[in-house]
Write an enzyme that holds these catalytic residues in place. Structure first.
Site: not given
Ligand code: NAD
Ligand code: IPM
Ligand code: MN
Length: 356
Positions: A141, A190, A223, A247, A251
């Protein structure tokens, strides 16, 4: 107590849900004998329209000098032109960065009364209680970004950077929280692909081993985490992860309780005022219709009272009011299972009733 609160309604459903928070803060102030001095300031798309800046200087100044900040949401199709000079979301990102709010706490709890509002199965989700720590002022970001020419036209890039110190401080906070909960921490990365994740994993492991040796600790690739989160959510206690992974995963996690309209968050960091907000956005598809669920924002208001003002009884009163209206069967459209639902203001009315 006297407290100075800054309200940032923002765009879309932001003003509708913050209006309910304001009523609830007024009521809590009255019944517990506090003076909440609340003022509203522009941020996001409306601030671009009025001042050409998604975070006007006056807004950041008042945020720096208050006790806590409550935000609705920013953004919307009106400001989505990819060639625009600035964007609503930039205002929120700058606010987080300028206030040093590096830790975003996102609690995910199911409500017994709403188990059937979730698209997931009861026996999988009932009893879920996860606390996400999303790193909020670093990673992809905030890295260098831009465009350059390319034989096919253009190329665009976003740099993802994490430093040792950035990982240490968020992992430390998450680990401390885990020690006070069920003693389990999961770090999500990751590391099979990204160098930033390999540093993240090394640093996280060291912090846990050196400072929290009794913690149950594991690492999960992002993942796979997206899958584990909805197949075995009860196995997780505290989860710590980077900005973008956090983020996206939260959700997704909103489907455990059943709606994005139920998840609050607290952004904290360097000891200044905290920023409290629902995790959802400005929901342009339902803005102005009085159908948005205000509960995420009201639960964020409870987090504000507890974390920034140390008013735990007042926070608990709001949370109990939320439980109570759900028990009474009140549902906004996003969590309704039958035909009938109530609007944003009616849900606010019911919360005020339950509080009194
Ligand atoms: P969104 O979270 O606004 O909405 C996703 C879906 O969830 C929509 O169908 C919406 O109607 C529903 N929803 C969200 N909140 C709800 C609520 N309280 N009650 C009932 N339903 C609710 O995400 P989006 O549509 O992808 O993004 C819209 C805009 O919001 C974009 O401009 C985005 O950048 C912005 N955004 C802002 C924030 C923030 O300010 N913190 C967070 C996320 C997205
Ligand atoms: C959130 C939002 C923001 C983010 C956007 C609006 C900048 O999605 O708060 O979750 O990505 O952090
Ligand atoms: Mn988001």
């Amino acid at each position: 107590m006297d407290a100075k609160l800054v309200l940032l309604p923002g765009d879309g459903i932001g003003p509708e849900i913050l209006a309910q928070a304001r009523r609830v803060l007024d009521a809590v102030g009255r019944s517990f004998g506090h003076q909440f001095d609340m003022s509203e300031h522009p941020i996001g798309g409306n601030a671009i329209d009025e001042f050409g800046d998604p975070l006007p200087q006056a807004t950041i100044d008042v945020c720096r000098s208050c006790d806590a900040i409550l935000l609705g949401a920013v953004g919307g199709p009106k400001w989505d032109d990819p060639t625009a000079k600035t964007r609503p979301e930039v205002g929120l990102l700058r606010l987080r960065q300028e206030l040093g709010l590096f830790a975003n706490l996102r609690p995910i709890r199911t409500f017994e009364e709403l188990i059937d509002s979730s698209p997931l199965k009861r026996d999988v989700i009932a009893g879920t209680d996860i606390l996400f720590f999303r790193e909020l002022t670093g990673g992809i970001y905030f890295g260098d970004s831009g465009r350059r020419s390319h034989e096919s036209g253009e190329a665009a890039y976003n740099e993802m950077v994490y430093s040792t110190g950035e990982v240490e401080r968020i992992v430390r906070l998450a680990a401390q929280a885990a020690m006070e909960r069920r003693g389990k921490l999961t770090s999500v990365d990751k590391a099979n692909v990204l160098e930033t994740s390999r540093l993240w994993r090394q640093v996280a492991e060291r912090v846990v081993k050196d400072e929290f040796p009794t913690l149950k600790y594991d690492v999960v690739l992002v993942d796979a985490m997206a899958m584990h989160l909805i197949s075995r959510p009860k196995d997780f206690d505290v989860v710590v992860t980077g900005n973008m992974f956090g983020d996206i995963l939260t959700d997704e996690a909103s489907m455990l309780p059943g709606s994005l309209g139920l998840l609050p968050s607290a952004s904290i960091g360097s000891g200044g005022p905290g920023l409290y907000e629902p995790i959802h956005g400005s929901a342009p598809d339902i803005a102005g219709q009085n159908v948005a669920n205000p509960l995420a924002t009201l639960l964020a208001t409870a987090m504000l009272l507890r974390h920034s003002l140390s008013l735990s009884a007042e926070a608990a009163a709001i949370e109990a009011a939320v439980d109570s209206v759900l028990k009474q069967g009140l549902r906004t459209r996003d969590i309704a299972t039958g035909d009938s639902s109530v609007g944003t203001t009616e849900m606010g009315d019911a919360i005020l009733n339950a509080l009194s």
